[in-house]
Design an enzyme around this catalytic site. Structure first.
Site, PDB file in Angstrom:
ATOM      1  N   TYR A  38     110.414 -80.256 -47.556  1.00 40.84           N
ATOM      2  CA  TYR A  38     109.295 -80.705 -46.721  1.00 40.84           C
ATOM      3  C   TYR A  38     109.817 -81.171 -45.352  1.00 40.84           C
ATOM      4  CZ  TYR A  38     105.359 -83.581 -45.141  1.00 40.84           C
ATOM      5  OH  TYR A  38     104.346 -84.128 -44.400  1.00 40.84           O
ATOM      6  N   SER A  84      75.330-101.319 -48.034  1.00 43.14           N
ATOM      7  CA  SER A  84      76.078-102.141 -48.984  1.00 43.14           C
ATOM      8  C   SER A  84      75.465-101.938 -50.368  1.00 43.14           C
ATOM      9  CB  SER A  84      76.048-103.604 -48.565  1.00 43.14           C
ATOM     10  OG  SER A  84      74.715-104.026 -48.540  1.00 43.14           O
ATOM     11  N   LEU A  85      75.986-102.628 -51.340  1.00 39.84           N
ATOM     12  CA  LEU A  85      75.528-102.467 -52.719  1.00 39.84           C
ATOM     13  C   LEU A  85      74.979-103.781 -53.240  1.00 39.84           C
ATOM     14  CD1 LEU A  85      78.605-100.551 -54.178  1.00 39.84           C
ATOM     15  CD2 LEU A  85      76.314 -99.620 -53.902  1.00 39.84           C
ATOM     16  N   LYS A 117      85.432-100.429 -58.175  1.00 38.24           N
ATOM     17  CA  LYS A 117      85.047-100.959 -56.871  1.00 38.24           C
ATOM     18  C   LYS A 117      86.323-101.446 -56.200  1.00 38.24           C
ATOM     19  CE  LYS A 117      81.648-103.689 -54.442  1.00 38.24           C
ATOM     20  NZ  LYS A 117      82.530-104.347 -53.464  1.00 38.24           N
ATOM     21  N   ARG A 138      82.827-100.246 -40.898  1.00 30.40           N
ATOM     22  CA  ARG A 138      81.435-100.404 -41.256  1.00 30.40           C
ATOM     23  C   ARG A 138      80.678-101.264 -40.243  1.00 30.40           C
ATOM     24  NH1 ARG A 138      77.568-102.333 -45.653  1.00 30.40           N
ATOM     25  NH2 ARG A 138      78.169-104.466 -45.288  1.00 30.40           N
ATOM     26  N   LYS A 292      76.642 -95.342 -60.111  1.00 35.03           N
ATOM     27  CA  LYS A 292      75.786 -94.578 -59.198  1.00 35.03           C
ATOM     28  C   LYS A 292      75.024 -93.534 -59.998  1.00 35.03           C
ATOM     29  CE  LYS A 292      79.197 -95.030 -55.519  1.00 35.03           C
ATOM     30  NZ  LYS A 292      80.282 -94.390 -54.759  1.00 35.03           N
ATOM     31  N   CYS A 410     113.499-139.369 -60.651  1.00 42.04           N
ATOM     32  CA  CYS A 410     112.881-138.592 -61.712  1.00 42.04           C
ATOM     33  C   CYS A 410     111.706-139.365 -62.319  1.00 42.04           C
ATOM     34  CB  CYS A 410     113.924-138.302 -62.790  1.00 42.04           C
ATOM     35  SG  CYS A 410     113.245-137.542 -64.267  1.00 42.04           S
ATOM     36  N   CYS A 428     116.573-133.404 -61.622  1.00 45.20           N
ATOM     37  CA  CYS A 428     116.900-134.755 -62.059  1.00 45.20           C
ATOM     38  C   CYS A 428     118.398-134.784 -62.361  1.00 45.20           C
ATOM     39  CB  CYS A 428     116.113-135.096 -63.325  1.00 45.20           C
ATOM     40  SG  CYS A 428     116.762-136.519 -64.220  1.00 45.20           S
ATOM     41  N   CYS A 434     117.930-138.473 -69.609  1.00 44.36           N
ATOM     42  CA  CYS A 434     116.531-138.117 -69.324  1.00 44.36           C
ATOM     43  C   CYS A 434     115.847-137.497 -70.542  1.00 44.36           C
ATOM     44  CB  CYS A 434     116.481-137.153 -68.156  1.00 44.36           C
ATOM     45  SG  CYS A 434     114.794-136.745 -67.663  1.00 44.36           S
TER      46      CYS A 434
HETATM   47  S1  IVH Z   1      79.542 -96.881 -52.529  1.00 45.99           S
HETATM   48  C1  IVH Z   1      75.498 -96.668 -50.731  1.00 45.99           C
HETATM   49  N1  IVH Z   1      81.661 -96.943 -54.031  1.00 45.99           N
HETATM   50  O1  IVH Z   1      81.786-101.935 -51.610  1.00 45.99           O
HETATM   51  C2  IVH Z   1      76.745 -97.048 -51.423  1.00 45.99           C
HETATM   52  N2  IVH Z   1      81.399 -98.610 -52.367  1.00 45.99           N
HETATM   53  O2  IVH Z   1      79.346-103.624 -51.490  1.00 45.99           O
HETATM   54  C3  IVH Z   1      77.834 -97.361 -50.495  1.00 45.99           C
HETATM   55  N3  IVH Z   1      83.286-100.211 -52.255  1.00 45.99           N
HETATM   56  O3  IVH Z   1      80.953-101.382 -48.269  1.00 45.99           O
HETATM   57  C4  IVH Z   1      79.081 -97.828 -51.125  1.00 45.99           C
HETATM   58  N4  IVH Z   1      84.479 -99.291 -53.846  1.00 45.99           N
HETATM   59  O4  IVH Z   1      83.374-101.073 -48.949  1.00 45.99           O
HETATM   60  C5  IVH Z   1      80.991 -97.530 -53.025  1.00 45.99           C
HETATM   61  N5  IVH Z   1      83.555 -96.851 -55.409  1.00 45.99           N
HETATM   62  C6  IVH Z   1      82.859 -97.437 -54.411  1.00 45.99           C
HETATM   63  C7  IVH Z   1      83.348 -98.574 -53.742  1.00 45.99           C
HETATM   64  C8  IVH Z   1      82.580 -99.146 -52.729  1.00 45.99           C
HETATM   65  C9  IVH Z   1      84.416-100.262 -52.940  1.00 45.99           C
HETATM   66  C10 IVH Z   1      82.875-101.179 -51.202  1.00 45.99           C
HETATM   67  C11 IVH Z   1      82.484-100.546 -49.906  1.00 45.99           C
HETATM   68  C12 IVH Z   1      81.110-101.030 -49.605  1.00 45.99           C
HETATM   69  C13 IVH Z   1      80.990-102.229 -50.492  1.00 45.99           C
HETATM   70  C14 IVH Z   1      79.544-102.395 -50.906  1.00 45.99           C
END
Ligand code: IVH
Length: 673
Positions: A38, A84-85, A117, A138, A292, A410, A428, A434
C-alpha cells in the site's frame, strides 16, 4: 518518456487502486494487500503528483491534510434538517413508543432496524458526483459549522465514493467518534506534555473536530460510522433503512457491524440487553441503542413531531456520569502500608448502581482534580469499573474549602507517612506496628528468606491475627501450645512443631533480621549490605541519612526509608520486644554489637581526608557507636584534622580537645595506616 496522457492515466489508476484498498482496509476491515505494498502505491502517486502538480485534485487520497489553518468556520445550511431522537429510559417507555407506532400504522408487528447509539458527534457529509465536497456539524439542526478540512483528515471517511451507482448528490449522516484506545493514548500524551486531559471520548472527538488547524485534527485518532442519509438526488434508493445502510457501505462508507433487523418490540429489548452485555468489549463508547422503523414507507407514514421522528427512538443506558457532592475525604491504609484517599459521596445513582465512594488514587490525582471536601463533582462509573471522579464543578464551589493533603501521620497507627521520590503513593512507615499492615508484615517476617519460621504459613498468620493472639511479630514468640491448639485444624503435634520452629528462628543473622523488619525499599541484598557495613543493629539504628548514603549502593531514597522507619517509636518498641524475646545473631565483625568501642564519644571532622571521604569516615565512626558532630564544643571528644583544616582545628586547640590525624583515625577504625 511517458506522455502527459499516460501520466494522467497512471495517476487515475493509482488513485482508484488506493481508494479501493482504503475501502478494503477501513470499511470492510478486510485488507487485500500488505501495508508495504500500500505504501508503495501511495509513494508512487505522491512522486507523480510532485512532478506534475497541475494534475493534483482535491479528492486525491494524498490530499487529506491541508496545511493552512482557518480563521473561523463558515456556516453550513442543512436543507434536510439534522434531527434529534426521542429518548426512552425504561422498557415501558419503549413499549409505549412501539404501541403508538403500531396504532398509527395499523399493524401488529413492526420490523425495526436496531443500532448502537454512538457517543460522538453528528456530522453530515455531502458527496457530489462521488466527491466529498462538504462536511457540516449538526449545530442547531438547520445550521451547522463547515468542518470539511478537518473531516477530510479522517481516514474512515472516503474523499471519493467507490463504485458507479451512487446518486449525483448524496448526503451521508453519521457519527464521528474517538475509540477508547485512541482516547487513552491521546490523554496520556497530553499528560506527558502537561496539557489538560479530555474528560471523555466524546469531548475529545468534539474538541478535535473543532480545530481551526486541520493538522491538529489529523493527529487525533478520529473515526466515523454512517447511520443515515440527508439530501439525495436522482437515485432510487432501497425501500428499507437497513438496505440503504448496506448501500452506503457498498459506496465506501463505514457502517456499524453491530446493527441488526429485529421483529417487534421484544426483539428491540433483546437487542438492548445483548448490546449491554457486549458494551464493555466494544472498542468505542455507546450510550444506548437506537430503534428505527425499518420500512421507509412506514417511516413516511409516521412522520415527525417537533424535531424528532416518530419512527425512531433512542433507548438510553443508565447515565454513566452524574453530579454529586463530596461529604468527606478519608484515607485508607492498605495491607502494604499504602495510603489511598477515598472520597465519601452523597449517594448517587450512576451507571446502574448507587455509588457512595470513589477512589482518589493519590496526592497527584487530588492535585490534578483540585478536589476539596464539599465540592460538587462529576462521578463516572463505566461498565463494571470502579467509580471515578471525572472533574470538579468549580462554579458550584461554596466558600474557600481547604486543599486536601494526605496526612503526615498514618490514620491507623499514627506513625509518620512518607512519599518517596518517583512514587505516586504515600506509605505508612510504622510497618512493625500498624494494624492495617499487620498480617502482611507478619507473613513477611515469618517467610523463608526472612526469619524462616517453618510451618507459620499465611493461613495461620491470618488466624493468629484474627483471634488477636498476635499483634506484632514479637507476639509470635510469646505464643503457647494451648493457644495454638485452640485454633482451627491445629493438632498438638503441629503446635509443638511451630513452637520449636519459632525457637529455632531466634538464632538468626543480622542481615535476615534487618530484612525481616520489612523496611520499605530494603530487600534482601540491601539488608546484607547494611549488616556488613554497620555490623550491629545499634549502629544501623543510629545512622543518619548522610552516613547511610555513604554505604555503597544505598541512595537517598533507601537512606530516607531506613531513617524514617527507625524514627517511629512503635517500630523501636517492637524491636526491643524482639530482642527481649531472645532473638540473637553472631557478631558481624570482631566488635561486639552491644559493646560499641566508641559509644558515647563525639567526633568532629575537619579538613580534607585523603584515604576516604568525609561521609565514609563518618559512617565508619557511627558504625562503632560514635556520634559525629559538625561543630567543636567542650563536649567534643576528638577532632580529626585532615589537610588544610579550617578554624575547627584552632578551636580544638583552644578548648584543649584531643586532635587526631588521619592515620590515627585509620588505626582507630581498624584499618592499617
Ligand atoms: S439517527 C432522525 N442513529 O444521537 C434520526 N443517531 O439524539 C437521526 N446518534 O444527533 C439520528 N448513534 O448524533 C442515529 N445509530 C444512530 C446514532 C445516532 C448516535 C446520535 C446522533 C444524533 C443523536 C440524536
Amino acid at each position: 518518456m511517458p506522455s502527459h496522457e499516460q501520466i494522467r492515466d497512471r495517476i487515475a489508476q493509482l488513485r482508484d487502486e488506493i481508494n479501493y484498498h482504503n475501502y478494503r482496509y477501513y470499511i470492510l476491515d478486510d485488507p487485500e494487500i500488505s501495508d508495504s505494498e500500500y505504501d508503495r502505491l501511495l509513494r508512487e502517486l505522491q512522486d507523480l503528483e510532485q512532478q506534475y502538480p497541475e494534475l493534483i485534485t482535491p479528492d486525491s487520497p494524498t490530499q487529506r491534510v491541508g496545511a493552512t489553518p482557518l480563521e473561523s468556520f463558515a456556516e453550513v445550511k442543512h436543507r434536510i434538517p439534522m434531527l434529534s431522537l426521542g429518548n426512552a429510559f425504561s422498557d415501558e417507555e419503549v413499549l409505549d413508543f412501539d404501541r403508538r407506532a403500531r396504532e398509527r400504522l395499523g399493524v401488529d408487528v413492526i420490523e425495526y432496524a436496531v443500532e448502537p447509539k454512538l457517543d460522538g458527534l453528528a456530522i453530515s457529509l455531502r458527496y457530489e458526483e462521488g466527491v466529498l465536497v462538504q462536511a457540516g456539524t449538526r449545530g442547531d439542526g438547520t445550521t451547522g459549522e463547515d468542518v470539511t478540512l478537518n473531516v477530510r483528515t479522517i481516514e474512515t471517511i472516503p474523499l471519493r465514493l467507490v463504485g458507479h451507482d451512487y446518486p449525483t448528490v448524496l448526503e451521508v449522516r453519521g457519527e464521528i467518534i474517538m475509540d477508547r484506545a485512541g482516547f487513552e493514548k491521546l490523554n496520556q500524551s497530553r499528560r506527558e506534555q502537561g496539557e489538560k486531559e479530555f474528560v471523555n471520548p466524546r469531548n475529545a472527538a468534539a474538541g478535535s473536530l473543532r480545530q481551526l488547524d486541520p493538522r491538529i485534527t489529523a493527529s487525533r485518532p478520529l473515526s466515523f460510522f454512517s447511520y443515515g442519509i440527508g439530501e439525495v438526488t436522482e437515485a432510487r434508493l432501497p425501500d428499507r433503512h437497513s438496505a440503504i445502510i448496506k448501500k452506503l457501505q457498498s459506496w465506501g462508507l463505514r457502517i456499524n457491524p453491530e446493527s441488526r433487523v429485529v421483529k417487534g418490540v421484544q426483539g428491540c429489548l433483546e437487542y438492548y440487553r445483548w448490546i449491554q452485555d457486549k458494551r464493555a468489549a466494544l472498542a468505542y463508547e455507546i450510550d444506548g441503542v437506537v430503534y428505527k422503523v425499518d420500512k421507509i414507507a412506514q417511516q413516511e407514514q409516521l412522520g415527525f413531531v417537533a424535531r424528532a421522528p416518530r419512527w425512531a427512538i433512542a433507548h438510553k443506558f443508565p447515565a454513566q456520569e452524574e453530579m454529586t457532592e463530596i461529604e468527606a475525604i478519608d484515607v485508607q491504609v492498605g495491607r502494604t502500608g499504602a495510603l489511598t484517599p477515598v472520597a465519601r459521596l452523597k449517594p448517587v445513582f450512576v451507571g446502574g448502581v448507587t455509588v457512595s465512594n470513589a477512589t482518589l488514587h493519590n496526592q497527584d490525582e487530588i492535585n490534578r482534580l483540585d478536589v476539596r471536601v464539599g465540592d460538587t463533582v462529576i462521578v463516572r462509573r463505566a461498565g463494571d469499573v470502579i467509580p471515578q471522579i471525572v472533574s470538579v464543578v468549580k462554579s458550584r464551589r461554596k466558600g474557600r474549602p481547604r486543599k486536601f493533603k494526605i496526612p503526615a501521620h498514618c490514620p491507623v497507627c499514627g506513625s509518620a507517612t512518607e512519599r518517596l521520590e518517583g512514587d505516586a503513593k504515600t506509605f505508612c512507615t510504622g510497618g512493625l506496628f500498624c494494624e492495617a499492615q499487620r498480617k502482611e508484615m507478619i507473613k513477611h517476617f515469618a517467610s523463608r528468606r526472612a526469619m524462616d519460621i517453618e510451618g507459620l504459613g499465611d493461613k495461620l498468620v491470618e488466624q493468629l491475627v484474627d483471634n488477636k493472639l498476635v499483634n506484632d511479630p514479637a507476639d509470635l514468640y510469646a505464643l503457647t501450645e494451648a493457644q495454638l491448639c485452640g485454633l482451627e485444624r491445629m493438632a498438638e503435634k503441629s503446635a509443638q512443631n511451630i513452637l520449636a520452629a519459632l525457637d529455632k528462628s531466634k538464632d538468626t543473622s543480622l542481615a535476615r533480621f534487618i530484612y525481616a523488619l520489612g523496611i520499605h525499599n530494603v530487600g534482601e541484598t540491601t539488608a546484607q549490605t547494611l549488616a556488613q557495613h554497620f555490623g550491629s543493629l545499634d549502629a544501623l539504628m543510629a545512622a543518619d541519612e548522610e552516613s547511610l548514603q555513604a554505604v555503597p549502593d544505598i541512595g537517598p531514597i533507601v537512606a530516607r526509608s531506613i531513617v524514617t522507619f527507625f524514627a517511629q517509636p512503635h517500630n523501636r518498641e517492637v524491636i526491643e520486644k524482639l530482642l527481649a524475646a531472645g532473638l540473637h545473631w553472631p557478631d558481624v565483625e570482631v566488635k561486639s554489637a552491644h559493646e560499641l568501642p566508641l559509644k558515647g564519644k563525639t567526633f568532629v571532622l575537619t579538613g580534607t581526608l585523603t584515604r576516604m571521604t568525609r561521609n565514609e569516615a563518618k559512617a565508619a565512626l557511627q558504625a562503632l557507636g560514635a556520634k559525629v558532630s559538625g561543630s567543636v564544643s567542650k563536649k567534643t571528644d576528638y577532632v580529626v584534622v585532615g589537610e588544610n583544616p579550617g578554624s575547627k582545628a584552632a578551636k580544638a586547640e583552644q578548648l584543649g580537645v584531643e586532635v587526631l590525624t588521619e592515620s590515627m583515625l585509620a588505626q582507630l577504625l581498624g584499618k592499617s595506616a
